[in-house]
Motif scaffolding. Structure first.
Motif, PDB file in Angstrom:
ATOM      1  N   VAL A  74       0.888  -0.050   9.908  1.00  0.00           N
ATOM      2  CA  VAL A  74      -0.221   0.061  10.857  1.00  0.00           C
ATOM      3  C   VAL A  74      -1.312   0.950  10.234  1.00  0.00           C
ATOM      4  N   PRO A  75      -2.596   0.612  10.434  1.00  0.00           N
ATOM      5  CA  PRO A  75      -3.663   1.479   9.898  1.00  0.00           C
ATOM      6  C   PRO A  75      -3.490   2.921  10.385  1.00  0.00           C
ATOM      7  N   ALA A  76      -3.769   3.876   9.493  1.00  0.00           N
ATOM      8  CA  ALA A  76      -3.516   5.296   9.792  1.00  0.00           C
ATOM      9  C   ALA A  76      -4.195   5.748  11.087  1.00  0.00           C
ATOM     10  N   GLU A  77      -5.415   5.276  11.307  1.00  0.00           N
ATOM     11  CA  GLU A  77      -6.161   5.747  12.487  1.00  0.00           C
ATOM     12  C   GLU A  77      -5.569   5.230  13.796  1.00  0.00           C
ATOM     13  N   ALA A  78      -4.728   4.182  13.715  1.00  0.00           N
ATOM     14  CA  ALA A  78      -4.127   3.619  14.930  1.00  0.00           C
ATOM     15  C   ALA A  78      -2.662   4.005  15.093  1.00  0.00           C
ATOM     16  N   ALA A  79      -2.086   4.652  14.058  1.00  0.00           N
ATOM     17  CA  ALA A  79      -0.654   4.981  14.089  1.00  0.00           C
ATOM     18  C   ALA A  79      -0.359   6.062  15.125  1.00  0.00           C
ATOM     19  N   MET A  80       0.890   6.089  15.588  1.00  0.00           N
ATOM     20  CA  MET A  80       1.329   7.125  16.522  1.00  0.00           C
ATOM     21  C   MET A  80       2.227   8.113  15.784  1.00  0.00           C
ATOM     22  N   PRO A  81       2.258   9.387  16.256  1.00  0.00           N
ATOM     23  CA  PRO A  81       3.120  10.374  15.591  1.00  0.00           C
ATOM     24  C   PRO A  81       4.586   9.967  15.706  1.00  0.00           C
ATOM     25  N   ARG A  82       5.308  10.069  14.595  1.00  0.00           N
ATOM     26  CA  ARG A  82       6.691   9.591  14.546  1.00  0.00           C
ATOM     27  C   ARG A  82       7.590  10.345  15.526  1.00  0.00           C
ATOM     28  N   GLU A  83       7.397  11.678  15.620  1.00  0.00           N
ATOM     29  CA  GLU A  83       8.265  12.478  16.516  1.00  0.00           C
ATOM     30  C   GLU A  83       8.093  12.031  17.963  1.00  0.00           C
ATOM     31  N   GLU A  84       6.842  11.746  18.339  1.00  0.00           N
ATOM     32  CA  GLU A  84       6.556  11.339  19.721  1.00  0.00           C
ATOM     33  C   GLU A  84       7.228   9.998  20.030  1.00  0.00           C
ATOM     34  N   SER A 115       0.483   3.006  23.104  1.00  0.00           N
ATOM     35  CA  SER A 115       1.316   2.171  22.233  1.00  0.00           C
ATOM     36  C   SER A 115       0.804   0.730  22.208  1.00  0.00           C
ATOM     37  N   LEU A 116       0.210   0.276  23.322  1.00  0.00           N
ATOM     38  CA  LEU A 116      -0.345  -1.084  23.358  1.00  0.00           C
ATOM     39  C   LEU A 116      -1.530  -1.191  22.399  1.00  0.00           C
ATOM     40  N   ALA A 117      -2.381  -0.162  22.385  1.00  0.00           N
ATOM     41  CA  ALA A 117      -3.529  -0.152  21.465  1.00  0.00           C
ATOM     42  C   ALA A 117      -3.046  -0.182  20.015  1.00  0.00           C
ATOM     43  N   THR A 118      -1.969   0.564  19.731  1.00  0.00           N
ATOM     44  CA  THR A 118      -1.390   0.573  18.378  1.00  0.00           C
ATOM     45  C   THR A 118      -0.835  -0.803  18.032  1.00  0.00           C
ATOM     46  N   ASN A 119      -0.143  -1.411  18.984  1.00  0.00           N
ATOM     47  CA  ASN A 119       0.439  -2.739  18.800  1.00  0.00           C
ATOM     48  C   ASN A 119      -0.639  -3.766  18.449  1.00  0.00           C
ATOM     49  N   ILE A 120      -1.745  -3.731  19.176  1.00  0.00           N
ATOM     50  CA  ILE A 120      -2.842  -4.672  18.929  1.00  0.00           C
ATOM     51  C   ILE A 120      -3.460  -4.424  17.555  1.00  0.00           C
ATOM     52  N   GLY A 162       0.779  -1.239   0.000  1.00  0.00           N
ATOM     53  CA  GLY A 162       0.000   0.000   0.000  1.00  0.00           C
ATOM     54  C   GLY A 162       0.805   1.280   0.000  1.00  0.00           C
ATOM     55  N   GLN A 163       2.108   1.189   0.092  1.00  0.00           N
ATOM     56  CA  GLN A 163       2.980   2.375   0.071  1.00  0.00           C
ATOM     57  C   GLN A 163       4.402   1.915  -0.221  1.00  0.00           C
ATOM     58  N   ARG A 164       5.253   2.831  -0.680  1.00  0.00           N
ATOM     59  CA  ARG A 164       6.639   2.470  -0.965  1.00  0.00           C
ATOM     60  C   ARG A 164       7.471   2.455   0.313  1.00  0.00           C
ATOM     61  N   GLY A 165       7.095   3.309   1.274  1.00  0.00           N
ATOM     62  CA  GLY A 165       7.871   3.448   2.493  1.00  0.00           C
ATOM     63  C   GLY A 165       7.825   2.202   3.356  1.00  0.00           C
ATOM     64  N   PHE A 166       8.973   1.906   3.974  1.00  0.00           N
ATOM     65  CA  PHE A 166       9.070   0.789   4.924  1.00  0.00           C
ATOM     66  C   PHE A 166       8.550   1.273   6.276  1.00  0.00           C
ATOM     67  N   PRO A 167       7.562   0.589   6.864  1.00  0.00           N
ATOM     68  CA  PRO A 167       6.975   1.072   8.118  1.00  0.00           C
ATOM     69  C   PRO A 167       7.852   0.780   9.338  1.00  0.00           C
ATOM     70  N   ALA A 168       7.606   1.506  10.414  1.00  0.00           N
ATOM     71  CA  ALA A 168       8.389   1.355  11.644  1.00  0.00           C
ATOM     72  C   ALA A 168       7.489   1.005  12.826  1.00  0.00           C
ATOM     73  N   PHE A 169       6.682  -0.033  12.647  1.00  0.00           N
ATOM     74  CA  PHE A 169       5.875  -0.616  13.718  1.00  0.00           C
ATOM     75  C   PHE A 169       4.802   0.356  14.221  1.00  0.00           C
ATOM     76  N   PHE A 170       5.112   1.195  15.201  1.00  0.00           N
ATOM     77  CA  PHE A 170       4.118   2.133  15.737  1.00  0.00           C
ATOM     78  C   PHE A 170       3.732   3.217  14.728  1.00  0.00           C
ATOM     79  N   THR A 171       4.619   3.473  13.766  1.00  0.00           N
ATOM     80  CA  THR A 171       4.406   4.533  12.783  1.00  0.00           C
ATOM     81  C   THR A 171       4.423   3.947  11.371  1.00  0.00           C
ATOM     82  N   ARG A 172       3.754   4.654  10.451  1.00  0.00           N
ATOM     83  CA  ARG A 172       3.620   4.129   9.086  1.00  0.00           C
ATOM     84  C   ARG A 172       4.889   4.320   8.259  1.00  0.00           C
TER      85      ARG A 172
END
Length: 303
Positions: free
Chosen positions: A230-240, A278-283, A182-192
């Motif tokens: 991770v689905p966009a609505e569950a992702a966390m901000p990368r800076e955080e 982060s647990l909610a994002t993980n799930i 769905g995207q070219r970028g490699f995701p980083a678990f909590f973030t897309r």
């Protein structure tokens, strides 16, 4: 080899009927999440896979056997037992020969899946090269396993607590293709997004199955990383996440946390620092991976 394997009735029936099967690891249950969310997540993930037309096979080492598919009681045991060992390739023979309780990492689950002729494996995130690995030599056995064991691993990339650039370099050196969905970028678990790209973007299960089949039919052994953000609505901000990761890494260093204790420590601290978000994002990401993995297993079956 097969005398070590014990198939659950559900998985045995699926094998006999020639149904697509999806392997699931158990370290995420024993070491990756707190109780009762861990067992709840495991049951929901299994149900997602069933609803997509495949059969889930959660893997663990119990009573001297490699259990391929777990009962409700066994999931509960893994989710609550304080003495479950985190088992990688190195540890398998020890845990089996002593009949200890062992939860399988990505590497160990890949080995067991290949033994059981299961081609698709769903996890949260794979291990990688740890920050500071140039002095510590701390590189997850998951990467070496991907280089030699022919299983497709559906994940949400690697955790940002790792050195993502070096992880991708290591995979490239060992000929492991990294596919993104769905995207070219490699995701980083909590973030897309991780700031790095995957090697290839393949959005549909049919494309992914054709790619994987072609790789293996060429005699090119080894795994494929199917990175599913991770689905966009569950992702966390990368800076955080980056800020909290830095803080957790500092604390780990101060407390001399090393080896296989590092990842559970960091994930636990990030969970505390994010007040549980982060647990909610993980799930959410594991459930999303389960859907993509089940669709891939069905496509591989029909390919």
């Amino acid at each position: 080899m097969h005398h070590h394997l014990l198939f659950s009735p559900e998985v045995a029936a699926a094998r006999a009927a020639g149904k697509p099967i999806v392997a699931l690891e158990s370290t995420i249950i024993s070491h990756g999440m707190p109780y009762p969310q861990n067992v709840q997540m495991a049951r929901e993930v299994e149900q997602i896979i069933r609803s997509a037309g495949a059969v889930p096979a959660t893997i663990a080492l119990i009573g001297g056997k490699i259990c391929i598919g777990l009962s409700d009681e066994q999931l509960e045991l893994l989710g609550t037992a304080p003495d479950a060992m985190k088992v990688s390739r190195r540890d398998m023979a020890y845990v089996l020969s002593k009949s200890l309780l062992g939860a399988t990492t990505v590497a160990a689950t890949m080995i067991c899946a290949q033994m059981a002729d299961i081609q698709v494996f769903v996890t949260g995130g794979i291990g990688g090269v740890h920050r500071g690995a140039e002095t510590s030599f701390d590189i997850s056995a998951d990467l070496q396993e991907l280089a030699q064991t022919s299983v497709a691993v559906v994940c949400a990339g690697v955790k940002s607590i790792l050195d993502i650039g070096l992880t991708l370099e290591y995979l490239e050196t060992h000929g492991v293709p990294v596919v993104s969905v769905g995207q070219r970028g490699f995701p980083a678990f909590f973030t897309r997004e991780s700031g790095f790209n995957a090697d290839f973007q393949l959005d549909t299960a049919e494309e992914q199955a054709a790619f994987i089949r072609t790789k293996w039919s060429l005699g090119l052994k080894g795994g494929v990383v199917v990175s599913n953000p991770v689905p966009a609505e569950a992702a966390m901000p990368r800076e955080e996440i980056d800020r909290m990761t830095a803080q957790a890494l500092n604390e780990a260093a101060q407390q001399s946390v090393t080896g296989k204790a590092v990842t559970p420590f960091l994930l636990g601290r990030i969970k505390e620092l994010t007040a549980g978000r982060s647990l909610a994002t993980n799930i959410a990401l594991v459930k999303h991976n389960a859907m993509v993995g089940a669709q891939l297993a069905v496509a591989m079956h029909h390919a």
